[in-house]
Design a protein around this motif. Structure first.
Motif, PDB file in Angstrom:
ATOM      1  N   LEU A 133       1.127  -1.303   0.512  1.00 49.87           N
ATOM      2  CA  LEU A 133       0.367   0.238  -0.386  1.00 49.87           C
ATOM      3  C   LEU A 133       1.112   1.339  -0.022  1.00 49.87           C
ATOM      4  CD1 LEU A 133      -2.847  -1.449   2.521  1.00 49.87           C
ATOM      5  CD2 LEU A 133      -2.156  -0.701   0.562  1.00 49.87           C
ATOM      6  N   TYR A 134       1.762   1.389   1.108  1.00 54.54           N
ATOM      7  CA  TYR A 134       2.990   2.443   1.259  1.00 54.54           C
ATOM      8  C   TYR A 134       3.198   2.688  -0.547  1.00 54.54           C
ATOM      9  CZ  TYR A 134       1.845   1.472   6.161  1.00 54.54           C
ATOM     10  OH  TYR A 134       1.672   1.582   7.663  1.00 54.54           O
ATOM     11  N   GLY A 135       3.648   1.440  -1.098  1.00 54.52           N
ATOM     12  CA  GLY A 135       3.963   1.278  -2.539  1.00 54.52           C
ATOM     13  C   GLY A 135       3.279   2.425  -3.780  1.00 54.52           C
ATOM     14  N   GLU A 136       2.483   2.307  -2.976  1.00 56.23           N
ATOM     15  CA  GLU A 136       1.374   2.813  -4.140  1.00 56.23           C
ATOM     16  C   GLU A 136       1.091   4.324  -3.372  1.00 56.23           C
ATOM     17  OE1 GLU A 136       1.006   2.265  -6.969  1.00 56.23           O
ATOM     18  OE2 GLU A 136       2.660   0.457  -6.692  1.00 56.23           O
ATOM     19  N   GLY A 137       1.221   4.249  -2.300  1.00 55.66           N
ATOM     20  CA  GLY A 137       1.000   6.208  -1.811  1.00 55.66           C
ATOM     21  C   GLY A 137      -0.362   5.855  -1.136  1.00 55.66           C
ATOM     22  N   SER A 138      -0.323   4.773  -1.160  1.00 58.71           N
ATOM     23  CA  SER A 138      -2.244   5.199  -0.367  1.00 58.71           C
ATOM     24  C   SER A 138      -1.565   4.280   1.527  1.00 58.71           C
ATOM     25  CB  SER A 138      -2.931   3.355  -0.939  1.00 58.71           C
ATOM     26  OG  SER A 138      -3.988   3.353  -0.156  1.00 58.71           O
ATOM     27  N   ASP A 139      -3.171   4.213   1.954  1.00 57.64           N
ATOM     28  CA  ASP A 139      -2.714   3.357   3.142  1.00 57.64           C
ATOM     29  C   ASP A 139      -4.620   3.048   3.183  1.00 57.64           C
ATOM     30  OD1 ASP A 139      -2.973   2.346   6.340  1.00 57.64           O
ATOM     31  OD2 ASP A 139      -0.975   4.866   6.244  1.00 57.64           O
ATOM     32  N   LEU A 140      -4.701   2.320   4.922  1.00 54.77           N
ATOM     33  CA  LEU A 140      -5.757   1.512   5.074  1.00 54.77           C
ATOM     34  C   LEU A 140      -7.107   2.533   5.050  1.00 54.77           C
ATOM     35  CD1 LEU A 140      -4.180  -0.556   7.960  1.00 54.77           C
ATOM     36  CD2 LEU A 140      -5.610  -1.311   5.821  1.00 54.77           C
ATOM     37  N   LEU A 141      -6.463   3.664   5.908  1.00 50.90           N
ATOM     38  CA  LEU A 141      -7.531   4.926   6.136  1.00 50.90           C
ATOM     39  C   LEU A 141      -7.001   6.492   5.650  1.00 50.90           C
ATOM     40  CD1 LEU A 141      -8.382   4.166   9.811  1.00 50.90           C
ATOM     41  CD2 LEU A 141      -9.857   3.190   7.581  1.00 50.90           C
ATOM     42  N   ASP A 142      -7.477   6.992   5.952  1.00 55.78           N
ATOM     43  CA  ASP A 142      -7.555   8.700   5.762  1.00 55.78           C
ATOM     44  C   ASP A 142      -8.585   9.349   6.866  1.00 55.78           C
ATOM     45  OD1 ASP A 142      -6.701  11.746   5.157  1.00 55.78           O
ATOM     46  OD2 ASP A 142      -7.878  11.493   3.452  1.00 55.78           O
ATOM     47  N   PRO A 143      -7.890   9.457   7.492  1.00 53.79           N
ATOM     48  CA  PRO A 143      -8.379  10.167   9.162  1.00 53.79           C
ATOM     49  C   PRO A 143      -8.420  11.492   9.147  1.00 53.79           C
ATOM     50  CG  PRO A 143      -6.272   8.186   9.579  1.00 53.79           C
ATOM     51  CD  PRO A 143      -6.542   8.971   8.390  1.00 53.79           C
ATOM     52  N   ASP A 144      -7.890  12.507   8.242  1.00 54.53           N
ATOM     53  CA  ASP A 144      -7.981  13.639   8.419  1.00 54.53           C
ATOM     54  C   ASP A 144      -9.248  14.032   7.661  1.00 54.53           C
ATOM     55  OD1 ASP A 144      -4.751  13.833   8.713  1.00 54.53           O
ATOM     56  OD2 ASP A 144      -4.257  15.310   6.956  1.00 54.53           O
ATOM     57  N   ARG A 145      -9.690  13.163   6.464  1.00 55.36           N
ATOM     58  CA  ARG A 145     -10.547  13.230   6.321  1.00 55.36           C
ATOM     59  C   ARG A 145     -12.384  12.198   6.080  1.00 55.36           C
ATOM     60  NH1 ARG A 145      -7.084  14.974   2.869  1.00 55.36           N
ATOM     61  NH2 ARG A 145      -7.071  16.698   1.832  1.00 55.36           N
ATOM     62  N   SER A 146     -11.785  11.150   6.980  1.00 57.37           N
ATOM     63  CA  SER A 146     -12.474  10.597   7.695  1.00 57.37           C
ATOM     64  C   SER A 146     -12.835   9.851   6.246  1.00 57.37           C
ATOM     65  CB  SER A 146     -13.810  11.360   8.496  1.00 57.37           C
ATOM     66  OG  SER A 146     -13.546  11.729   9.823  1.00 57.37           O
ATOM     67  N   ARG A 147     -12.104   8.873   6.007  1.00 57.54           N
ATOM     68  CA  ARG A 147     -12.181   8.216   4.932  1.00 57.54           C
ATOM     69  C   ARG A 147     -11.739   6.668   4.922  1.00 57.54           C
ATOM     70  NH1 ARG A 147     -10.584  13.133  -0.239  1.00 57.54           N
ATOM     71  NH2 ARG A 147     -12.824  14.222   0.202  1.00 57.54           N
ATOM     72  N   ILE A 148     -12.376   5.752   4.016  1.00 57.56           N
ATOM     73  CA  ILE A 148     -11.756   5.050   4.326  1.00 57.56           C
ATOM     74  C   ILE A 148     -11.301   4.045   2.907  1.00 57.56           C
ATOM     75  CG2 ILE A 148     -12.312   2.120   4.144  1.00 57.56           C
ATOM     76  CD1 ILE A 148     -14.443   2.882   6.186  1.00 57.56           C
ATOM     77  N   THR A 149      -9.572   4.269   2.563  1.00 51.53           N
ATOM     78  CA  THR A 149      -8.594   4.267   1.950  1.00 51.53           C
ATOM     79  C   THR A 149      -8.280   3.328   1.038  1.00 51.53           C
ATOM     80  OG1 THR A 149      -6.975   4.564   2.400  1.00 51.53           O
ATOM     81  CG2 THR A 149      -8.558   6.656   1.327  1.00 51.53           C
ATOM     82  N   ILE A 150      -8.695   1.544   1.759  1.00 51.47           N
ATOM     83  CA  ILE A 150      -8.590   0.536   1.349  1.00 51.47           C
ATOM     84  C   ILE A 150      -9.273  -0.199  -0.179  1.00 51.47           C
ATOM     85  CG2 ILE A 150     -10.447  -0.654   2.630  1.00 51.47           C
ATOM     86  CD1 ILE A 150      -6.450  -1.848   2.440  1.00 51.47           C
ATOM     87  N   ALA A 151      -9.699   0.680  -1.009  1.00 55.72           N
ATOM     88  CA  ALA A 151     -10.742   0.077  -1.229  1.00 55.72           C
ATOM     89  C   ALA A 151     -10.256   1.272  -2.870  1.00 55.72           C
ATOM     90  CB  ALA A 151     -12.352  -0.288  -1.598  1.00 55.72           C
ATOM     91  N   ASP A 152      -9.310   1.949  -2.406  1.00 52.45           N
ATOM     92  CA  ASP A 152      -9.617   2.821  -3.622  1.00 52.45           C
ATOM     93  C   ASP A 152      -8.107   2.399  -5.067  1.00 52.45           C
ATOM     94  OD1 ASP A 152      -6.483   3.313  -3.103  1.00 52.45           O
ATOM     95  OD2 ASP A 152      -6.973   5.279  -2.176  1.00 52.45           O
ATOM     96  N   GLU A 153      -8.169   3.637  -6.125  1.00 52.06           N
ATOM     97  CA  GLU A 153      -7.094   3.072  -6.708  1.00 52.06           C
ATOM     98  C   GLU A 153      -5.712   2.466  -6.701  1.00 52.06           C
ATOM     99  OE1 GLU A 153      -5.907   4.397 -11.275  1.00 52.06           O
ATOM    100  OE2 GLU A 153      -8.132   5.562  -9.987  1.00 52.06           O
TER     101      GLU A 153
END
Length: 432
Positions: free
Chosen positions: A211-231
């Motif tokens: 995930l880190y290698g694609e600039g992602s993570d499990l969540l984006d707490p700053d915006r209360s977003r769940i990012t585990i399924a993003d592109e």
């Protein structure tokens, strides 16, 4: 690594994570308040230690030395299975059972414990003298709202471990620095030597480097977003899955993937794994590494973004909120996490210290510790959220399904995201 969760409503995770990360550096400003003379402190405390079988004997010896130095304090040492400790601790608190005075807690347990009021505030106590002496990457899991609730004892970055002899036999002169290069190297090793190139662990903690290698993570707490399924996350999961489907990685077994990975690497049946410093003691007992110089250690490969990152794992010593002997517990935590003790455990067990002063010439002269220390410079602080334990627990079966080819990455991650939203993070949005 198994985890449990706590929850206080939408946005609580974001607040905890932001506060932790923003104020971690502020721990340096907390001095040690005047307290009783250590020689006058008495009490009987219980310590639940989650160290593994190779670590526990050395740690137990330090307990005996503490008791000798503090004759008025008696420490009851209990070795508790790591995978049972978190729930056992919560059960003891809930049921009024015997709660330990001190616990060795995984960094992923901290936010939930703090939110639920299970831990004593150690700010300015002998438990964390000279707090500015800790590595900055280790303090993010212990500081909440400017207060300190634990003392980092050991840090555990993941790294790429590889068999130098197999690399040389395949004509490879350097470890891969991207996931694409890792796949190519693994296939080359398999073709030339007949040995599998890489083995993967199905524990979701090991998904984080992808995930880190694609600039992602499990969540984006700053915006209360769940990012585990993003592109980006789907791209990361696809990269991991394709290591298996391409033949670069062996298909993980349905049971004990970690044990199988370790066994294959130790025996020389696989050329590469992702693992941490805690694994090296067992690796050097394997037939492929009777010559310790055969073990290569490199930073985690980068993803398509060019970024690379290892999750900051590790353990903290914490004091239970209801301890009857807080001064004794604080002195014990301070002793066990002091640079001197960390240096000794590093030299004996290969563990990676959290105290800057423990990185002595003797510690860094060892190629293994030196390599892991370098790998730790690529660490990414893990999201410290109360729900973190349960997030991983729910993600685990689906990450295993991705690596075993039982479920397409996009479907598995989407199911994970909406499961989290419905049961753990109501009010959060899912980013696709």
């Amino acid at each position: 690594m198994r985890r449990r969760r706590g929850h206080s409503g939408p946005g609580s995770a974001a607040a905890a994570a932001l506060t932790t990360l923003a104020l971690a550096a502020g721990v340096a400003g907390c001095g040690t308040a005047p307290g009783p003379d250590p020689a006058d402190v008495t009490g009987s405390i219980t310590w639940w230690d989650t160290s593994g079988p190779t670590e526990a004997p050395a740690v137990h010896r330090l307990v005996a030395e503490f008791e000798k130095e503090h004759p008025g304090i008696d420490v009851s040492y209990v070795n508790v299975d790591f995978f049972e400790a978190q729930q056992k601790y919560r059960d003891a608190v809930r049921d009024g059972g015997e709660v330990p005075d001190v616990l060795r807690a995984d960094v992923g347990w901290m936010a939930g414990f703090v939110q639920d009021g299970l831990l004593a505030d150690l700010t300015g106590t002998p438990a964390v003298p000279e707090p500015e002496g800790f590595l900055e990457t280790t303090t993010a899991s212990v500081v909440y709202d400017g207060r300190t609730f634990g003392a980092p004892q050991v840090t555990d970055p993941l790294a790429l471990l590889y068999n130098k002899e197999l690399f040389a036999e395949a004509g490879l002169t350097r470890p891969p620095d991207t996931w694409e290069a890792l796949r190519d190297a693994a296939l080359e090793i398999k073709e030339v030597t007949g040995v599998d190139g890489v083995a993967l662990n199905t524990d979701p903690y090991y998904a984080l480097p992808f995930l880190y290698g694609e600039g992602s993570d499990l969540l984006d707490p700053d915006r209360s977003r769940i990012t585990i399924a993003d592109e980006a996350s789907v791209r990361a999961a696809t990269t991991a899955a394709e290591l298996v489907t391409s033949g670069a990685a062996r298909k993980p077994p349905a049971e004990d993937a970690y044990g199988a990975m370790q066994s294959a690497f130790r025996s020389g049946e696989v050329a590469m794994i992702l693992d941490g410093p805690w694994a090296t003691t067992g690796i050097f007992e394997g037939e492929a590494f009777t010559d310790r110089a055969n073990l290569g250690i490199a930073p985690i490969p980068a993803g398509s973004t060019g970024e690379r990152g290892s999750p900051t794992g590790g353990h903290n010593l914490v004091v239970s909120a209801g301890t009857r002997y807080p001064e004794a517990a604080q002195l014990f935590v301070g002793f066990m996490t002091a640079a001197e003790q960390q240096e000794r455990l590093a030299l004996e067990l290969g563990l990676l210290p959290t105290r800057k002063a423990a990185y002595t010439r003797a510690v860094l002269s060892d190629p293994v510790r030196n390599s892991f220390y370098f790998a730790s410079t690529k660490c990414v602080p893990r999201l410290s959220v109360p729900e973190g334990a349960e997030l991983f627990a729910r993600f685990g079966p689906r990450w295993e399904a991705v690596l075993r080819g039982d479920e397409p990455p996009a479907k598995a991650l989407s199911e994970t995201a909406y499961d989290w939203q419905s049961s753990l993070l109501p009010g959060w949005s899912v980013t696709r």
